[in-house]
Design a protein around this motif. Structure first.
Motif, PDB file in Angstrom:
ATOM      1  N   GLU A 146      40.698  28.168  40.312  1.00 57.65           N
ATOM      2  CA  GLU A 146      40.405  28.365  38.901  1.00 57.65           C
ATOM      3  C   GLU A 146      41.201  29.516  38.300  1.00 57.65           C
ATOM      4  O   GLU A 146      41.170  29.710  37.085  1.00 57.65           O
ATOM      5  CB  GLU A 146      38.909  28.620  38.709  1.00 57.65           C
ATOM      6  N   VAL A 147      41.888  30.266  39.139  1.00 56.47           N
ATOM      7  CA  VAL A 147      42.768  31.333  38.652  1.00 56.47           C
ATOM      8  C   VAL A 147      44.170  30.751  38.562  1.00 56.47           C
ATOM      9  O   VAL A 147      44.748  30.329  39.558  1.00 56.47           O
ATOM     10  CB  VAL A 147      42.758  32.550  39.591  1.00 56.47           C
ATOM     11  N   GLN A 148      44.708  30.734  37.372  1.00 52.11           N
ATOM     12  CA  GLN A 148      46.039  30.155  37.169  1.00 52.11           C
ATOM     13  C   GLN A 148      47.089  31.268  37.180  1.00 52.11           C
ATOM     14  O   GLN A 148      47.065  32.177  36.358  1.00 52.11           O
ATOM     15  CB  GLN A 148      46.082  29.403  35.830  1.00 52.11           C
ATOM     16  N   LYS A 149      48.007  31.156  38.119  1.00 55.89           N
ATOM     17  CA  LYS A 149      49.083  32.152  38.251  1.00 55.89           C
ATOM     18  C   LYS A 149      50.421  31.432  38.138  1.00 55.89           C
ATOM     19  O   LYS A 149      50.708  30.519  38.910  1.00 55.89           O
ATOM     20  CB  LYS A 149      48.986  32.868  39.597  1.00 55.89           C
ATOM     21  N   LYS A 150      51.219  31.859  37.171  1.00 53.22           N
ATOM     22  CA  LYS A 150      52.537  31.277  36.970  1.00 53.22           C
ATOM     23  C   LYS A 150      53.605  32.307  37.329  1.00 53.22           C
ATOM     24  O   LYS A 150      53.539  33.462  36.898  1.00 53.22           O
ATOM     25  CB  LYS A 150      52.713  30.822  35.514  1.00 53.22           C
ATOM     26  N   TYR A 151      54.550  31.848  38.122  1.00 58.81           N
ATOM     27  CA  TYR A 151      55.653  32.701  38.559  1.00 58.81           C
ATOM     28  C   TYR A 151      56.964  32.157  38.002  1.00 58.81           C
ATOM     29  O   TYR A 151      57.152  30.946  37.908  1.00 58.81           O
ATOM     30  CB  TYR A 151      55.722  32.748  40.088  1.00 58.81           C
ATOM     31  N   ALA A 191      52.558  40.745  37.029  1.00 60.25           N
ATOM     32  CA  ALA A 191      51.127  40.934  36.793  1.00 60.25           C
ATOM     33  C   ALA A 191      50.352  41.027  38.102  1.00 60.25           C
ATOM     34  O   ALA A 191      50.377  40.105  38.921  1.00 60.25           O
ATOM     35  CB  ALA A 191      50.585  39.790  35.939  1.00 60.25           C
ATOM     36  N   LEU A 192      49.643  42.138  38.282  1.00 68.23           N
ATOM     37  CA  LEU A 192      48.818  42.377  39.469  1.00 68.23           C
ATOM     38  C   LEU A 192      47.380  42.601  39.018  1.00 68.23           C
ATOM     39  O   LEU A 192      47.117  43.475  38.188  1.00 68.23           O
ATOM     40  CB  LEU A 192      49.331  43.585  40.247  1.00 68.23           C
ATOM     41  N   LEU A 193      46.465  41.820  39.577  1.00 65.87           N
ATOM     42  CA  LEU A 193      45.055  41.870  39.177  1.00 65.87           C
ATOM     43  C   LEU A 193      44.282  42.855  40.044  1.00 65.87           C
ATOM     44  O   LEU A 193      44.334  42.812  41.274  1.00 65.87           O
ATOM     45  CB  LEU A 193      44.435  40.477  39.279  1.00 65.87           C
ATOM     46  N   LEU A 194      43.553  43.755  39.379  1.00 66.53           N
ATOM     47  CA  LEU A 194      42.658  44.711  40.041  1.00 66.53           C
ATOM     48  C   LEU A 194      41.256  44.524  39.473  1.00 66.53           C
ATOM     49  O   LEU A 194      41.086  44.027  38.355  1.00 66.53           O
ATOM     50  CB  LEU A 194      43.127  46.151  39.808  1.00 66.53           C
ATOM     51  N   VAL A 195      40.249  44.936  40.248  1.00 71.27           N
ATOM     52  CA  VAL A 195      38.857  44.843  39.788  1.00 71.27           C
ATOM     53  C   VAL A 195      38.216  46.223  39.858  1.00 71.27           C
ATOM     54  O   VAL A 195      38.666  47.108  40.585  1.00 71.27           O
ATOM     55  CB  VAL A 195      38.053  43.839  40.639  1.00 71.27           C
ATOM     56  N   ARG A 196      37.110  46.375  39.085  1.00 72.65           N
ATOM     57  CA  ARG A 196      36.460  47.684  38.987  1.00 72.65           C
ATOM     58  C   ARG A 196      35.270  47.851  39.916  1.00 72.65           C
ATOM     59  O   ARG A 196      34.818  48.987  40.116  1.00 72.65           O
ATOM     60  CB  ARG A 196      36.013  47.926  37.540  1.00 72.65           C
ATOM     61  N   ASN A 197      34.780  46.763  40.490  1.00 77.35           N
ATOM     62  CA  ASN A 197      33.599  46.869  41.356  1.00 77.35           C
ATOM     63  C   ASN A 197      33.570  45.712  42.345  1.00 77.35           C
ATOM     64  O   ASN A 197      34.337  44.746  42.237  1.00 77.35           O
ATOM     65  CB  ASN A 197      32.312  46.909  40.516  1.00 77.35           C
ATOM     66  N   GLU A 198      32.656  45.792  43.303  1.00 76.22           N
ATOM     67  CA  GLU A 198      32.550  44.777  44.355  1.00 76.22           C
ATOM     68  C   GLU A 198      32.083  43.431  43.805  1.00 76.22           C
ATOM     69  O   GLU A 198      32.528  42.375  44.273  1.00 76.22           O
ATOM     70  CB  GLU A 198      31.574  45.262  45.439  1.00 76.22           C
ATOM     71  N   LYS A 199      31.214  43.465  42.827  1.00 75.16           N
ATOM     72  CA  LYS A 199      30.722  42.208  42.250  1.00 75.16           C
ATOM     73  C   LYS A 199      31.856  41.433  41.579  1.00 75.16           C
ATOM     74  O   LYS A 199      31.969  40.207  41.748  1.00 75.16           O
ATOM     75  CB  LYS A 199      29.619  42.519  41.235  1.00 75.16           C
ATOM     76  N   ALA A 200      32.686  42.140  40.832  1.00 76.07           N
ATOM     77  CA  ALA A 200      33.834  41.483  40.196  1.00 76.07           C
ATOM     78  C   ALA A 200      34.813  40.965  41.239  1.00 76.07           C
ATOM     79  O   ALA A 200      35.421  39.897  41.065  1.00 76.07           O
ATOM     80  CB  ALA A 200      34.531  42.462  39.256  1.00 76.07           C
ATOM     81  N   LEU A 201      34.942  41.671  42.357  1.00 76.48           N
ATOM     82  CA  LEU A 201      35.831  41.230  43.427  1.00 76.48           C
ATOM     83  C   LEU A 201      35.357  39.912  44.027  1.00 76.48           C
ATOM     84  O   LEU A 201      36.161  38.984  44.243  1.00 76.48           O
ATOM     85  CB  LEU A 201      35.918  42.313  44.507  1.00 76.48           C
ATOM     86  N   GLU A 202      34.059  39.804  44.281  1.00 79.20           N
ATOM     87  CA  GLU A 202      33.511  38.551  44.821  1.00 79.20           C
ATOM     88  C   GLU A 202      33.707  37.397  43.846  1.00 79.20           C
ATOM     89  O   GLU A 202      34.001  36.266  44.247  1.00 79.20           O
ATOM     90  CB  GLU A 202      32.025  38.735  45.137  1.00 79.20           C
ATOM     91  N   HIS A 203      33.561  37.689  42.551  1.00 81.36           N
ATOM     92  CA  HIS A 203      33.729  36.645  41.534  1.00 81.36           C
ATOM     93  C   HIS A 203      35.177  36.142  41.495  1.00 81.36           C
ATOM     94  O   HIS A 203      35.430  34.925  41.430  1.00 81.36           O
ATOM     95  CB  HIS A 203      33.313  37.185  40.167  1.00 81.36           C
ATOM     96  N   ILE A 204      36.134  37.052  41.572  1.00 79.85           N
ATOM     97  CA  ILE A 204      37.551  36.670  41.543  1.00 79.85           C
ATOM     98  C   ILE A 204      37.912  35.869  42.794  1.00 79.85           C
ATOM     99  O   ILE A 204      38.644  34.865  42.717  1.00 79.85           O
ATOM    100  CB  ILE A 204      38.443  37.913  41.408  1.00 79.85           C
ATOM    101  N   ILE A 205      37.398  36.284  43.944  1.00 79.61           N
ATOM    102  CA  ILE A 205      37.682  35.555  45.191  1.00 79.61           C
ATOM    103  C   ILE A 205      37.129  34.136  45.113  1.00 79.61           C
ATOM    104  O   ILE A 205      37.771  33.168  45.556  1.00 79.61           O
ATOM    105  CB  ILE A 205      37.099  36.322  46.397  1.00 79.61           C
ATOM    106  N   HIS A 206      35.951  33.992  44.533  1.00 79.66           N
ATOM    107  CA  HIS A 206      35.345  32.665  44.374  1.00 79.66           C
ATOM    108  C   HIS A 206      36.184  31.783  43.441  1.00 79.66           C
ATOM    109  O   HIS A 206      36.430  30.603  43.738  1.00 79.66           O
ATOM    110  CB  HIS A 206      33.920  32.810  43.832  1.00 79.66           C
ATOM    111  N   LEU A 207      36.641  32.357  42.317  1.00 80.40           N
ATOM    112  CA  LEU A 207      37.475  31.597  41.378  1.00 80.40           C
ATOM    113  C   LEU A 207      38.798  31.176  42.027  1.00 80.40           C
ATOM    114  O   LEU A 207      39.252  30.039  41.857  1.00 80.40           O
ATOM    115  CB  LEU A 207      37.750  32.422  40.124  1.00 80.40           C
TER     116      LEU A 207
END
Length: 385
Positions: A199-204, A178-194
């Motif tokens: 707050e972003v849970q990644k299981k490998y 699973a690779l996460l992509l974003v559609r705009n700069e605002k969503a990118l800032e939100h993901i970086i903050h999380l």
């Protein structure tokens, strides 16, 4: 008297003709008789001296000579031993990944679109193939380089499409899933903050060589980049512990941490173990370069299968596997260098803003499931989440 002379002359002339004809016949008969004798003499001479008078052979062309040499080499090597299914699949994965790195961007974009896992107005999750870099690398086709094409394909190939895709949480080149992509700069800032606030849970999911003890725990050891001794300009990530065993061996003593060391915490849980290997679930915080690989290999002494970099920290060499593992995998030690890294981004969970959390599960690559089957490890879908 003249008549007598005429008779004598006629007699002499006829006798002369008879002599002449007899000589001609004799010579002719000698020639016809001598010919077979000459042929027999040539044959006998050829038998006695075979190196004399042999007919010249036609010259051998360069292409004929090359084909003859290749045939001789093939005969000397003999038939190749049959490859196991896993070994054939490993070679196929390597060849397929190399092809994807050098194909036209449209081809890679179509492949990524087929691996679409989730999309909404802000984020997109795709299934990243093995050995494809996320960021742009010279000489290869990266995922970032084909994102404009992928965005246009997802928007229906509209001519005046303003849609875009940006990489947010990257994955290392050898990691699948699973690779996460974003559609705009605002969503990118939100993901970086999380992600910064964990707050972003990644299981490998990984397959390890060895069984971690205890079966569940947390590794809290900083990581630092060091130069490998004996190799010029070769650097690897290494452990930089802040505790060491005291002189008496009865406890730990805190030491001063290195300034360049990065904090790294890895949670692990053994899902199943068999044949000297394990299926382990990992969660990395915050996600330092090669964090999970270093913690598993150097902290737990259970390197990830296919990790040829950290199975031998002090040298460059393919991962050396136990005979038991090689036997179950159907591999030879000389072919272990072709094993891909068995590290897969299995699940991605994001907190929802106006609705429930977004949770995306990525299917395992085929080479991963085949390895699980050969090692008799519980198939991923059978594990209780």
């Amino acid at each position: 008297m003249n008549g007598c002379r005429a008779k004598v002359c006629m007699g002499d002339w006829s006798s002369s003709l008879n002599i002449l004809f007899s000589r001609v016949n004799t010579r002719t008969s000698q020639r016809w008789v001598a010919a077979p004798t000459f042929r027999r003499n040539r044959a006998s001479v050829a038998e006695e001296a075979p190196d004399l008078g042999e007919p010249e052979k036609p010259r051998l062309r360069a292409i004929d000579l090359a084909q003859k040499v290749q045939q001789e080499k093939a005969k000397s090597k003999g038939p190749e031993p049959p490859k196991s299914k896993l070994q054939s699949r490993v070679v196929e994965v390597k060849r397929f990944s190399l092809q994807l790195q050098h194909v036209h961007p449209n081809v890679l974009a179509k492949h990524l679109k087929r691996g679409l896992l989730y999309q909404d107005k802000d984020i997109v999750v795709i299934n990243k193939p093995y050995d494809i870099p996320v960021r742009e690398v010279s000489g290869t086709t990266s995922i970032s380089s084909v994102l404009p094409v992928l965005a246009k394909m997802m928007d229906g190939m509209k001519v005046r499409s303003n849609s875009q895709l940006l990489p947010s949480l990257g994955l290392e080149k050898e990691i699948t899933g699973a690779l996460l992509l974003v559609r705009n700069e605002k969503a990118l800032e939100h993901i970086i903050h999380l992600n910064k606030n964990n707050e972003v849970q990644k299981k490998y999911w990984v397959i390890t060589v060895g069984v971690p003890v205890p079966s569940e725990g947390m590794i809290d050891i900083p990581i630092i980049e060091k130069e490998v001794p004996g190799f010029q300009a070769l650097y690897k990530m290494a452990l930089s512990p802040v505790f060491r065993m005291n002189d008496a061996g009865s406890g730990l003593t805190k030491v001063r941490g290195h300034r360049q060391a990065l904090p790294a915490v890895t949670k692990y849980r053994v899902l199943d173990s068999s044949r000297g290997c394990s299926l382990v679930e990992l969660q990395a915080y915050p996600g330092v370069k090669h964090q999970m690989r270093v913690h598993m290999a150097l902290a737990l002494s259970c390197p990830i299968l296919g990790d040829h970099k950290y199975s031998n920290w002090s040298k460059l060499a393919p991962q050396k596997l136990p005979e038991r593992v090689l036997r179950h995998l159907g591999l030879e030690q000389t072919k272990s260098r072709h094993l891909p890294l068995h590290l897969h981004s299995r699940q991605l969970t994001l907190p929802g803003t106006s609705r429930a959390d977004i949770s995306v599960t990525c299917p395992m690559p085929k080479f991963f499931t085949q390895t699980l089957s050969r090692l008799h490890l519980t198939f991923p879908e059978e594990v209780n989440q």
